[in-house]
Motif scaffolding. Structure first.
Motif, PDB file in Angstrom:
ATOM      1  N   UNK A 451       0.803  -1.211  -0.157  1.00 47.33           N
ATOM      2  CA  UNK A 451       0.061   0.106   0.153  1.00 47.33           C
ATOM      3  C   UNK A 451       0.815   1.336  -0.262  1.00 47.33           C
ATOM      4  N   UNK A 452       0.290   2.236  -0.577  1.00 48.88           N
ATOM      5  CA  UNK A 452       0.986   3.658  -0.766  1.00 48.88           C
ATOM      6  C   UNK A 452      -0.137   4.796  -0.480  1.00 48.88           C
ATOM      7  N   UNK A 453       0.095   5.266   0.672  1.00 45.46           N
ATOM      8  CA  UNK A 453      -0.973   6.562   0.778  1.00 45.46           C
ATOM      9  C   UNK A 453      -0.235   7.963   0.206  1.00 45.46           C
ATOM     10  N   UNK A 454      -0.946   8.628  -0.405  1.00 53.81           N
ATOM     11  CA  UNK A 454      -0.692   9.851  -0.990  1.00 53.81           C
ATOM     12  C   UNK A 454      -1.471  10.833  -0.510  1.00 53.81           C
ATOM     13  N   UNK A 455      -1.035  12.054  -0.581  1.00 55.01           N
ATOM     14  CA  UNK A 455      -2.066  13.271  -0.255  1.00 55.01           C
ATOM     15  C   UNK A 455      -2.481  13.972  -1.552  1.00 55.01           C
ATOM     16  N   UNK A 456      -3.483  14.009  -1.890  1.00 42.77           N
ATOM     17  CA  UNK A 456      -3.987  14.757  -3.192  1.00 42.77           C
ATOM     18  C   UNK A 456      -4.921  15.743  -2.829  1.00 42.77           C
ATOM     19  N   UNK A 457      -4.847  16.606  -3.909  1.00 43.64           N
ATOM     20  CA  UNK A 457      -5.731  17.706  -3.905  1.00 43.64           C
ATOM     21  C   UNK A 457      -7.042  17.891  -3.547  1.00 43.64           C
ATOM     22  N   UNK A 458      -7.834  18.769  -2.570  1.00 42.34           N
ATOM     23  CA  UNK A 458      -9.112  18.509  -2.512  1.00 42.34           C
ATOM     24  C   UNK A 458      -9.650  19.826  -2.415  1.00 42.34           C
ATOM     25  N   UNK A 517       2.149   8.633  -8.420  1.00 41.58           N
ATOM     26  CA  UNK A 517       1.581   9.879  -8.946  1.00 41.58           C
ATOM     27  C   UNK A 517       1.588   9.998 -10.592  1.00 41.58           C
ATOM     28  N   UNK A 518       2.616   9.672 -11.210  1.00 40.48           N
ATOM     29  CA  UNK A 518       2.569   9.579 -12.720  1.00 40.48           C
ATOM     30  C   UNK A 518       1.718   8.595 -13.225  1.00 40.48           C
ATOM     31  N   UNK A 519       1.861   7.385 -12.484  1.00 38.02           N
ATOM     32  CA  UNK A 519       0.742   6.181 -12.998  1.00 38.02           C
ATOM     33  C   UNK A 519      -0.639   6.596 -12.485  1.00 38.02           C
ATOM     34  N   UNK A 520      -0.894   7.331 -11.664  1.00 39.22           N
ATOM     35  CA  UNK A 520      -2.398   7.533 -11.387  1.00 39.22           C
ATOM     36  C   UNK A 520      -2.779   8.582 -12.503  1.00 39.22           C
ATOM     37  N   UNK A 521      -1.828   9.333 -12.869  1.00 39.52           N
ATOM     38  CA  UNK A 521      -2.241  10.376 -14.116  1.00 39.52           C
ATOM     39  C   UNK A 521      -2.297   9.726 -15.420  1.00 39.52           C
ATOM     40  N   UNK A 527      -6.245  14.999 -12.315  1.00 38.12           N
ATOM     41  CA  UNK A 527      -5.979  15.831 -13.267  1.00 38.12           C
ATOM     42  C   UNK A 527      -4.659  16.371 -13.234  1.00 38.12           C
ATOM     43  N   UNK A 528      -4.328  17.757 -13.947  1.00 36.36           N
ATOM     44  CA  UNK A 528      -3.031  18.138 -13.985  1.00 36.36           C
ATOM     45  C   UNK A 528      -2.721  18.943 -12.517  1.00 36.36           C
ATOM     46  N   UNK A 529      -3.898  19.443 -11.998  1.00 31.75           N
ATOM     47  CA  UNK A 529      -3.744  19.985 -10.735  1.00 31.75           C
ATOM     48  C   UNK A 529      -3.364  19.117  -9.514  1.00 31.75           C
ATOM     49  N   UNK A 530      -3.922  17.722  -9.563  1.00 29.01           N
ATOM     50  CA  UNK A 530      -3.604  16.998  -8.557  1.00 29.01           C
ATOM     51  C   UNK A 530      -2.109  16.392  -8.894  1.00 29.01           C
ATOM     52  N   UNK A 531      -1.495  16.324 -10.050  1.00 29.81           N
ATOM     53  CA  UNK A 531      -0.370  15.834 -10.200  1.00 29.81           C
ATOM     54  C   UNK A 531       0.691  17.032  -9.799  1.00 29.81           C
ATOM     55  N   UNK A 532       0.395  18.360  -9.563  1.00 30.80           N
ATOM     56  CA  UNK A 532       1.269  19.056  -9.387  1.00 30.80           C
ATOM     57  C   UNK A 532       1.911  18.915  -7.959  1.00 30.80           C
TER      58      UNK A 532
END
Length: 532
Positions: A451-458, A517-521, A527-532
């Motif tokens: 598992x990997x947990x990441x913070x994503x924009x919300x 993150x790259x794979x999620x994209x 979207x692009x904002x979440x990858x930033x």
């Protein structure tokens, strides 16, 4: 040659701020919560009584740690000053944490006394069972697990404690924070440091406060809001607590109107809710002077909406618990609603008074303006180190500079721009979230292999957690969330679970968040904002 003359390192006990406020204005209102009112003389007398009881009834010795598990209430502020007056160290927990988490904080701090709100009997029971060093457990309000602070106070009214004499470097507050390991670390804040912090807050964030001001508390007193309220006591400013734990915007504006509230400490997510709520359209906000926000970046559109709604009352600061919030300030006059050359968009401000900031490379060399590196600082607001954690201290300091772990750059004028984080920590609703801790809990599920947990924009919380999971057997998101219920505080719970056959790994076999993150994209999940 200059002869060295021995000098005293004695400083004022922080509880003296309350003594001074009570002397200046004994009948003035100090604390308000619902229908309850304490004037300054009563606040001070209650604090004296509790401090005396802590010393003579419960055996508190100078330097002993006192853990506190409670939501906001007048007794929590009373206890903070009583602990300091008696010579103890204040150790507040985030009241949203689980019993297991509070047990760890109690054990790691070596606390001898636990103050626990009656609403948390499970926390008290867990600490009683697993923390043998605890000599006493007291409750806020009547509870079966221990004598109440109210009863203890009443029985000792009129008694005066022996006010502890303190030195500059004597600990007064263990401010829990975490690193990449996910295990909380106790940042040791001292009486001398906090005396500087109070002065700095009043100078840089809220100049000109008087007893005519009032401060509304909309965040937990266990962390930044508690530091903020200490500054209010220093100036005899009345503190208004929300009448219940529930955050209600209409109630906020009613209190602002009724008490002519002039200062608030908040985080961007709460400020966004205040601005966008329908009740705000008819609210009387004319008394507001300083609406201070910190704890997370604020989207530019949200900042503009807040300025257009509340006026030029916003004050931003950047700081960590280790620096007690004292790294930068962006004062009200530099907040511009309109984009243009005078609007310093994206900055968190310039160095606080008495603080020096450097952007450093991996070797500790200062980088020129415009270049990105690690944000480092020195000054009297920097903590004394992590309690009993030499390894963490070695990583946190380099050549005398405190390493924040955040990445950024400064412009020619000395304004700081935060561009990233060295660690994987993310901020949700103003609270620091550390993926490692969450990952370890998820991995206890028998069907989870990786598992990997990441913070994503919300748009609501600033950032939320996504858990990318690899399973050995079928499992659904709802089942996994139910499994974690009770094992994690709710604010740490991932908002989304994603299931893959494998996690991308580096050439060395390591799971890297950047590749995920790259794979999620690539899969079209962000979207692009979440990858930033």
């Amino acid at each position: 040659m200059i002869q060295q003359v021995p000098v005293s390192t004695r400083v004022m006990n922080l509880a003296t701020f309350l003594t001074q406020a009570a002397r200046r204005d004994p009948e003035g209102i100090a604390l308000v919560m619902g229908d309850r009112r304490w004037n300054w003389a009563e606040f001070d007398a209650r604090t004296d009584a509790l401090a005396h009881a802590l010393q003579h009834r419960f055996g508190l010795q100078q330097g002993d740690r006192v853990m506190c598990q409670s939501q906001n209430c007048p007794e929590m502020m009373q206890a903070m000053f009583a602990v300091w007056r008696a010579g103890g160290v204040w150790v507040p927990a985030n009241f949203r944490q689980t019993p297991e988490e509070v047990v760890y904080l109690t054990q790691s701090s070596g606390a001898r006394i636990l103050l626990c709100n009656a609403a948390f009997p499970d926390h008290a029971a867990a600490c009683r069972a697993d923390c043998p060093e605890l000599a006493a457990i007291l409750s806020f309000d009547s509870a079966e697990f221990g004598p109440s602070v109210q009863e203890v106070t009443a029985s000792a009214m009129g008694q005066r404690p022996q006010v502890a004499a303190v030195d500059r470097d004597d600990p007064c507050w263990f401010f829990f924070t975490s690193g990449t390991t996910g295990r909380p670390k106790a940042s040791v804040l001292t009486h001398g440091q906090m005396g500087f912090v109070v002065t700095n807050h009043l100078a840089d964030l809220m100049p000109g406060l008087t007893p005519q001001d009032a401060s509304l508390v909309v965040a937990p007193l266990s962390h930044g809001a508690g530091v903020h309220q200490l500054t209010q006591v220093a100036r005899g400013v009345k503190t208004i607590l929300m009448p219940t734990e529930r955050f209600d915007v209409a109630t906020v504006w009613d209190l602002v109107r009724d008490w002519r509230v002039s200062t608030m400490f908040t985080v961007p997510t709460i400020l966004k809710r205040l601005v966008e709520d329908p009740a705000t359209a008819t609210a009387d906000t004319s008394s507001l002077r300083y609406v201070i926000y910190a704890g997370a970046p604020m989207y530019r559109v949200d900042q503009q909406n807040a300025l257009n709604t509340l006026g030029k009352v916003l004050v931003q600061y950047f700081g960590l618990g280790e620096c007690t919030g004292n790294i930068t300030v962006l004062p009200a006059y530099l907040h511009q609603a309109e984009d243009g050359p005078e609007a310093r968009i994206g900055t968190c401000g310039y160095a606080r008074t008495g603080i020096e900031i450097q952007i450093q490379d991996d070797q500790g060399r200062e980088l020129p303006p415009g270049q990105t590196g690690e944000i480092c600082c020195i000054g009297p607001a920097v903590f004394a180190g992590y309690y009993q954690n030499p390894e963490a201290n070695a990583k946190a300091f380099r050549n005398g500079w405190f390493r924040t772990g955040d990445l950024g750059h400064m412009d020619e004028a000395g304004f700081l721009f935060i561009t990233g984080r060295e660690s994987d920590m993310f901020i949700s609703g103003g609270s620091n979230i550390y993926p490692r801790e969450i990952e370890e809990k998820i991995l206890t599920h028998p069907a989870i292999n990786e598992v990997a947990v990441l913070g994503m924009p919300d748009p609501v919380w600033g950032e939320v957690g996504w858990a990318i999971c690899v399973t050995s057997a079928p499992v659904e998101a709802g089942e996994l969330a139910a499994f974690l219920d009770g094992k994690l505080s709710r604010y740490k719970m991932p908002k989304r679970f994603v299931f893959w056959e494998a996690l991308p790994k580096s050439a060395y076999g390591k799971i890297t968040k950047k590749m995920i993150r790259a794979e999620l994209g690539a899969r079209g999940l962000i979207d692009e904002e979440a990858r930033a």
